[in-house]
Design a protein around this motif. Sequence first.
Motif, PDB file in Angstrom:
ATOM      1  N   LYS A   1      -2.796   8.106   9.801  1.00  0.00           N
ATOM      2  CA  LYS A   1      -2.923   6.811  10.473  1.00  0.00           C
ATOM      3  C   LYS A   1      -3.031   6.915  11.986  1.00  0.00           C
TER       4      LYS A   1
ATOM      5  N   PRO B   1       2.210   5.668   4.621  1.00  0.00           N
ATOM      6  CA  PRO B   1       1.371   6.552   5.448  1.00  0.00           C
ATOM      7  C   PRO B   1       2.027   7.909   5.643  1.00  0.00           C
TER       8      PRO B   1
ATOM      9  N   GLY C   1      -4.369   9.474   4.147  1.00  0.00           N
ATOM     10  CA  GLY C   1      -3.221   8.718   4.614  1.00  0.00           C
ATOM     11  C   GLY C   1      -2.843   8.979   6.061  1.00  0.00           C
TER      12      GLY C   1
ATOM     13  N   LEU D   1     -10.352   4.508   3.077  1.00  0.00           N
ATOM     14  CA  LEU D   1      -9.267   3.709   2.493  1.00  0.00           C
ATOM     15  C   LEU D   1      -9.636   3.222   1.096  1.00  0.00           C
TER      16      LEU D   1
ATOM     17  N   SER E   1      -9.184   5.957  -1.553  1.00  0.00           N
ATOM     18  CA  SER E   1      -7.826   6.346  -1.931  1.00  0.00           C
ATOM     19  C   SER E   1      -6.929   5.172  -2.292  1.00  0.00           C
ATOM     20  N   LYS E   2      -7.472   3.946  -2.296  1.00  0.00           N
ATOM     21  CA  LYS E   2      -6.716   2.736  -2.607  1.00  0.00           C
ATOM     22  C   LYS E   2      -5.563   2.551  -1.624  1.00  0.00           C
ATOM     23  N   ASP E   3      -5.939   2.310  -0.392  1.00  0.00           N
ATOM     24  CA  ASP E   3      -4.997   2.110   0.709  1.00  0.00           C
ATOM     25  C   ASP E   3      -5.526   0.969   1.558  1.00  0.00           C
ATOM     26  N   THR E   4      -4.638   0.318   2.318  1.00  0.00           N
ATOM     27  CA  THR E   4      -5.091  -0.782   3.179  1.00  0.00           C
ATOM     28  C   THR E   4      -4.726  -0.596   4.642  1.00  0.00           C
ATOM     29  N   ARG E   5      -3.876   0.366   4.955  1.00  0.00           N
ATOM     30  CA  ARG E   5      -3.412   0.525   6.333  1.00  0.00           C
ATOM     31  C   ARG E   5      -4.499   1.212   7.165  1.00  0.00           C
TER      32      ARG E   5
ATOM     33  N   PRO F   1       0.833  -1.210   0.000  1.00  0.00           N
ATOM     34  CA  PRO F   1       0.000   0.000   0.000  1.00  0.00           C
ATOM     35  C   PRO F   1       0.862   1.252   0.000  1.00  0.00           C
ATOM     36  N   PRO F   2       0.268   2.409  -0.280  1.00  0.00           N
ATOM     37  CA  PRO F   2       1.044   3.658  -0.242  1.00  0.00           C
ATOM     38  C   PRO F   2       1.556   3.944   1.163  1.00  0.00           C
TER      39      PRO F   2
END
Length: 240
Positions: free
Chosen positions: A102, A74, A100, A135, A138-142, A71-72
Amino acid sequence: MNLGLLFDEDFVDDNRVILRDRRRKHLEEVLKVDVGDRVPLGRVNGAMGYGTVDFLDAREAHLSVTLDTPPPAPLPLTLVLAMPRPKMFRRVLQTCAALGVKDIWLINAYKVEKSFWQTPWLSDAHLRDNLTLGLEQSKDTRMPEVHIRQRFKPFVEDELPGLMRERPGLVAHPGTDVPCPAHTNTPATLCIGPEGGFIPYEVDKLVEAGARAVHLGSRILRVEAAVPVLVSRLFDACEF
């Protein structure tokens, strides 16, 4: 939903998932997928990739997944946020996750109404749902962590200095002489007040703890606008 976010309970083995909720409905009604189609997927706190639709009906979607892309990164940001009004809280959470962020700390302040803390949106399930939407956007998984502190003074005196030790603090406060730095892309702790702002006592306590008061100009922004504006000013966080 630019990325379908997968949880541990979705997996029936290492590379197969079954979806039965809004994600299945999204595949059918929005993406209009068919058997054999690929869709972007990612595992919470894990890798991203894609899933191939093996089966789809009105109840379930079965997909074979390949997840091999990190993922991108953070943002190196701790966000300290006075509890917003419940009607905008969901949007603020989704925005934070999409940007982003976290590490989110929800705190009390003089202008935060007591009733705000009774909102059902603070439940673990609702927090997860709204962070997930951000998430997926924005195509993120964290998955971000949300910490709740309902006593202002103990938090500022006992915990905030430690947070700012490696992430220097800024407090957004209209009327100060120092403009907010731009595009530093360096670790920071950002404190944003409620509608109406922090009162002078609270600003003084935040400054005593080590934060620096900064402004964005002469305009007063709502919290839901101030969060993305300040984060985007500090970091190259977004692509349009």
